[in-house]
Design an enzyme around this catalytic site. Structure first.
Site, PDB file in Angstrom:
ATOM      1  N   HIS A  23      -5.611 -60.999  28.989  1.00 15.64           N
ATOM      2  CA  HIS A  23      -6.927 -61.596  28.716  1.00 15.64           C
ATOM      3  C   HIS A  23      -6.852 -62.420  27.443  1.00 15.64           C
ATOM      4  O   HIS A  23      -5.838 -62.399  26.736  1.00 15.64           O
ATOM      5  CB  HIS A  23      -7.999 -60.512  28.592  1.00 15.64           C
ATOM      6  CG  HIS A  23      -7.653 -59.413  27.627  1.00 15.64           C
ATOM      7  ND1 HIS A  23      -7.576 -59.608  26.284  1.00 15.64           N
ATOM      8  CD2 HIS A  23      -7.329 -58.115  27.834  1.00 15.64           C
ATOM      9  CE1 HIS A  23      -7.246 -58.498  25.697  1.00 15.64           C
ATOM     10  NE2 HIS A  23      -7.069 -57.554  26.610  1.00 15.64           N
TER      11      HIS A  23
HETATM   12  P1  TYD Z   1      -8.741 -53.133  26.925  1.00 12.11           P
HETATM   13  O1  TYD Z   1      -8.804 -53.891  25.637  1.00 12.11           O
HETATM   14  O2  TYD Z   1      -9.400 -53.723  28.111  1.00 12.11           O
HETATM   15  O3  TYD Z   1      -7.216 -52.816  27.231  1.00 12.11           O
HETATM   16  P2  TYD Z   1      -6.117 -53.829  27.787  1.00 12.11           P
HETATM   17  O4  TYD Z   1      -6.480 -55.156  27.277  1.00 12.11           O
HETATM   18  O5  TYD Z   1      -4.821 -53.350  27.236  1.00 12.11           O
HETATM   19  O6  TYD Z   1      -6.166 -53.753  29.252  1.00 12.11           O
HETATM   20  O7  TYD Z   1      -9.294 -51.679  26.648  1.00 12.11           O
HETATM   21  C1  TYD Z   1      -9.303 -50.694  27.653  1.00 12.11           C
HETATM   22  C2  TYD Z   1     -10.553 -49.875  27.505  1.00 12.11           C
HETATM   23  O8  TYD Z   1     -10.560 -49.198  26.255  1.00 12.11           O
HETATM   24  C3  TYD Z   1     -11.803 -50.735  27.533  1.00 12.11           C
HETATM   25  O9  TYD Z   1     -12.429 -50.640  28.778  1.00 12.11           O
HETATM   26  C4  TYD Z   1     -12.694 -50.176  26.465  1.00 12.11           C
HETATM   27  C5  TYD Z   1     -11.829 -49.288  25.620  1.00 12.11           C
HETATM   28  N1  TYD Z   1     -11.651 -49.790  24.247  1.00 12.11           N
HETATM   29  C6  TYD Z   1     -12.526 -49.383  23.273  1.00 12.11           C
HETATM   30  O10 TYD Z   1     -13.480 -48.623  23.538  1.00 12.11           O
HETATM   31  N2  TYD Z   1     -12.332 -49.800  21.990  1.00 12.11           N
HETATM   32  C7  TYD Z   1     -11.317 -50.633  21.664  1.00 12.11           C
HETATM   33  O11 TYD Z   1     -11.170 -51.002  20.463  1.00 12.11           O
HETATM   34  C8  TYD Z   1     -10.427 -51.076  22.675  1.00 12.11           C
HETATM   35  C9  TYD Z   1      -9.300 -52.019  22.355  1.00 12.11           C
HETATM   36  C10 TYD Z   1     -10.630 -50.628  23.945  1.00 12.11           C
END
Ligand code: TYD
Length: 135
Positions: free
Chosen positions: A50
């Site tokens: 993303h």
């Molecule tokens: P995400 O950033 O979507 O992970 P990736 O990009 O590696 O796929 O994060 C996964 C989940 O974790 C997201 O749905 C919400 C939670 N999250 C938080 O609550 N706080 C945070 O700081 C991060 C990075 C994620």
């Protein structure tokens, strides 16, 4: 490609064990609002995939290794992180993923903003459209 860059962190070499550090606005060009880390990644998995409308990040492989794959809509770049005194600065509006994690790797991520689901761009076609509009 864009302003993403590999940043060499200070390394204080000491027979008792080495030490590195990051200060906001010093080694990295933003104020740290949030820290998170990615660990226990099963073999073959990837994270990310993303871009962010506004958020900037700095990523360090505190342990093990992984690849940071960056794409600014025009070109792609892979930066392999495998030292705890080196990190990648990623400005806003860069498509990025973390891949090729080694066993027991630990990815430290510093961000300039609190978590905000609305700041994510998860659709690559939308990302390309937004990039093209700006040029
Ligand atoms: P995400 O950033 O979507 O992970 P990736 O990009 O590696 O796929 O994060 C996964 C989940 O974790 C997201 O749905 C919400 C939670 N999250 C938080 O609550 N706080 C945070 O700081 C991060 C990075 C994620």
């Amino acid at each position: 490609m864009n302003d993403s860059q590999l940043i060499e962190l200070p390394k204080i070499i000491d027979p008792r064990g080495n030490l590195s550090f990051i200060e906001e606005y010093n080694q990295i060009p933003f104020k740290i609002e949030r820290t998170y880390w990615i660990y226990d990644v099963p073999g073959g998995e990837m994270r990310g995939g993303h871009a962010f409308y506004q958020m900037q990040e700095f990523i360090v492989a505190l342990s093990g290794s992984f690849d940071v794959v960056l794409d600014d809509g025009e070109s792609k770049k892979i930066i392999s992180l495998n030292r705890s005194y080196r990190g990648v600065y990623i400005p806003k509006m860069v498509w990025r993923s973390l891949e090729n994690f080694s066993t027991n790797s630990l990815a430290l991520v510093l961000s300039d903003k609190a978590y905000d689901a609305n700041d994510y761009i998860r659709d690559y076609d939308l990302y390309l459209n937004l990039k093209n509009k700006k040029q």
